[in-house]
Design a protein around this motif. Structure first.
Motif, short mmCIF file in Angstrom:
data_model
loop_
_atom_site.label_atom_id
_atom_site.label_comp_id
_atom_site.label_asym_id
_atom_site.label_seq_id
_atom_site.Cartn_x
_atom_site.Cartn_y
_atom_site.Cartn_z
N ARG A 63 0.86 -1.05 -0.07
CA ARG A 63 0.05 -0.06 -0.03
C ARG A 63 0.79 1.19 0.00
NH1 ARG A 63 -5.50 0.33 1.69
NH2 ARG A 63 -5.26 1.94 3.11
N HIS A 64 1.87 1.27 0.95
CA HIS A 64 2.41 2.48 1.09
C HIS A 64 3.83 2.60 0.47
CE1 HIS A 64 -0.79 3.43 3.84
NE2 HIS A 64 -0.39 2.62 4.58
N VAL A 65 4.70 1.52 -0.06
CA VAL A 65 5.98 1.79 -0.73
C VAL A 65 5.79 1.65 -1.95
CG1 VAL A 65 8.21 1.02 -0.62
CG2 VAL A 65 6.92 1.08 1.40
N LEU A 66 5.31 0.20 -2.29
CA LEU A 66 5.14 0.06 -3.94
C LEU A 66 3.89 0.63 -4.44
CD1 LEU A 66 6.10 -3.76 -3.37
CD2 LEU A 66 7.60 -1.74 -3.97
N ARG A 67 2.97 0.92 -3.54
CA ARG A 67 1.73 1.60 -3.96
C ARG A 67 0.83 0.87 -5.09
NH1 ARG A 67 1.55 5.88 -1.20
NH2 ARG A 67 3.44 7.15 -0.87
N ILE A 68 1.10 -0.71 -4.79
CA ILE A 68 0.18 -1.63 -6.00
C ILE A 68 -1.19 -1.23 -5.69
CG2 ILE A 68 -0.17 -3.81 -6.13
CD1 ILE A 68 2.59 -4.59 -4.98
N ALA A 69 -1.77 -0.97 -7.01
CA ALA A 69 -3.16 -1.19 -7.22
C ALA A 69 -3.82 -2.30 -6.98
CB ALA A 69 -3.72 -0.07 -8.49
N PRO A 70 -4.90 -2.51 -6.65
CA PRO A 70 -5.74 -1.70 -5.91
C PRO A 70 -5.61 -1.48 -4.34
CG PRO A 70 -7.21 -3.61 -6.22
CD PRO A 70 -5.67 -3.77 -6.98
N ALA A 71 -4.50 -2.29 -3.97
CA ALA A 71 -4.17 -2.18 -2.42
C ALA A 71 -3.85 -0.88 -1.69
CB ALA A 71 -2.83 -3.08 -2.12
N ALA A 72 -3.33 -0.15 -2.77
CA ALA A 72 -2.97 1.40 -2.35
C ALA A 72 -4.18 2.10 -2.07
CB ALA A 72 -2.16 1.90 -3.13
N SER A 73 -5.29 1.94 -2.66
CA SER A 73 -6.43 2.95 -2.67
C SER A 73 -7.70 2.08 -1.80
CB SER A 73 -6.85 3.11 -4.28
OG SER A 73 -7.22 2.03 -4.74
N MET A 74 -7.49 1.10 -1.49
CA MET A 74 -8.43 0.58 -0.70
C MET A 74 -8.65 1.11 0.57
SD MET A 74 -7.61 -3.59 -1.29
CE MET A 74 -8.52 -4.24 0.02
N PRO A 75 -10.13 1.25 1.03
CA PRO A 75 -10.17 1.76 2.03
C PRO A 75 -9.67 1.05 3.40
CG PRO A 75 -12.26 1.86 0.88
CD PRO A 75 -11.32 1.07 0.20
N ARG A 76 -9.30 1.68 4.53
CA ARG A 76 -8.68 0.89 5.57
C ARG A 76 -9.40 -0.20 6.14
NH1 ARG A 76 -7.48 3.47 11.42
NH2 ARG A 76 -6.10 1.75 11.99
N GLU A 77 -10.71 0.22 6.20
CA GLU A 77 -11.73 -0.59 6.63
C GLU A 77 -11.86 -1.91 5.95
OE1 GLU A 77 -12.44 2.63 6.09
OE2 GLU A 77 -12.35 3.17 8.19
N GLU A 78 -11.66 -1.66 4.69
CA GLU A 78 -11.75 -2.99 3.65
C GLU A 78 -10.33 -3.89 3.76
OE1 GLU A 78 -12.10 -4.12 -1.12
OE2 GLU A 78 -12.27 -2.04 -0.61
N VAL A 79 -9.26 -3.20 3.83
CA VAL A 79 -8.19 -3.99 4.12
C VAL A 79 -8.19 -4.89 5.49
CG1 VAL A 79 -5.57 -3.59 4.71
CG2 VAL A 79 -6.64 -2.43 3.18
N ILE A 80 -8.71 -4.05 6.53
CA ILE A 80 -9.01 -4.88 7.84
C ILE A 80 -9.68 -5.98 7.47
CG2 ILE A 80 -9.78 -4.62 10.03
CD1 ILE A 80 -8.84 -1.45 10.09
N ALA A 81 -10.76 -5.81 7.11
CA ALA A 81 -11.96 -6.57 6.90
C ALA A 81 -11.44 -8.13 6.12
CB ALA A 81 -13.25 -6.21 6.34
N ARG A 82 -10.67 -7.70 5.00
CA ARG A 82 -9.87 -8.56 4.14
C ARG A 82 -8.64 -9.41 4.62
NH1 ARG A 82 -12.17 -9.00 -0.99
NH2 ARG A 82 -13.34 -7.37 -1.70
N LEU A 83 -8.26 -8.67 5.42
CA LEU A 83 -6.95 -9.77 6.29
C LEU A 83 -7.40 -10.04 7.71
CD1 LEU A 83 -3.98 -7.27 5.55
CD2 LEU A 83 -4.55 -9.02 4.48
N ALA A 84 -8.49 -9.71 8.04
CA ALA A 84 -8.67 -10.25 9.58
C ALA A 84 -8.71 -11.85 9.63
CB ALA A 84 -10.12 -9.61 10.00
N SER A 85 -9.47 -12.66 8.76
CA SER A 85 -9.39 -13.99 8.84
C SER A 85 -8.23 -14.69 8.63
CB SER A 85 -10.82 -14.54 7.89
OG SER A 85 -10.24 -14.07 6.57
N THR A 86 -7.28 -14.03 7.68
CA THR A 86 -6.14 -14.51 7.81
C THR A 86 -5.18 -14.44 8.88
OG1 THR A 86 -6.05 -14.29 5.31
CG2 THR A 86 -3.75 -14.52 6.31
N VAL A 87 -5.37 -13.16 9.42
CA VAL A 87 -4.60 -12.93 10.75
C VAL A 87 -5.17 -13.66 11.83
CG1 VAL A 87 -4.12 -11.26 12.68
CG2 VAL A 87 -3.73 -10.79 10.28
#
Length: 96
Positions: A63-87
């Motif tokens: 998100r912040h270094v490579l700025r890979i789309a669409p990860a870079a522009s995903m809302p924070r809440e979506e990132v959390i929701a998508r990674l939560a089950s993996t974590v």
């Protein structure tokens, strides 16, 4: 340079800068104690903490270094929701 780029540069460096960066994101020190509290076997904590750190740091890098789309522009809440089950799986699932 933002904090993620700075940490990334320090991790690629040799010597003291690398050591400081590893300590700053150290899975054992930062995540080990809370992870040990979640699992019945505290011996699992370092491995589980490393897996959690790899997920979080990987997304931060994307998100912040490579700025890979669409990860870079995903809302924070979506990132959390998508990674939560993996974590959650890294923290609590039985080992294969």
């Amino acid at each position: 340079m933002d904090v993620y780029s700075s940490v990334s540069a320090a991790c690629r460096a040799a010597g003291p800068a690398r050591s400081l960066a590893q300590e700053a994101v150290g899975a054992d020190e930062q995540l080990g104690p809370p992870v040990a509290g979640v699992r019945p076997d505290p011996a699992d904590a370092p491995r589980r903490a490393a897996l959690v750190a790899s997920q979080i740091l990987g997304m931060a890098l994307a998100r912040h270094v490579l700025r890979i789309a669409p990860a870079a522009s995903m809302p924070r809440e979506e990132v959390i929701a998508r990674l939560a089950s993996t974590v959650q799986r890294h923290l609590t699932a039985e080992w294969p």
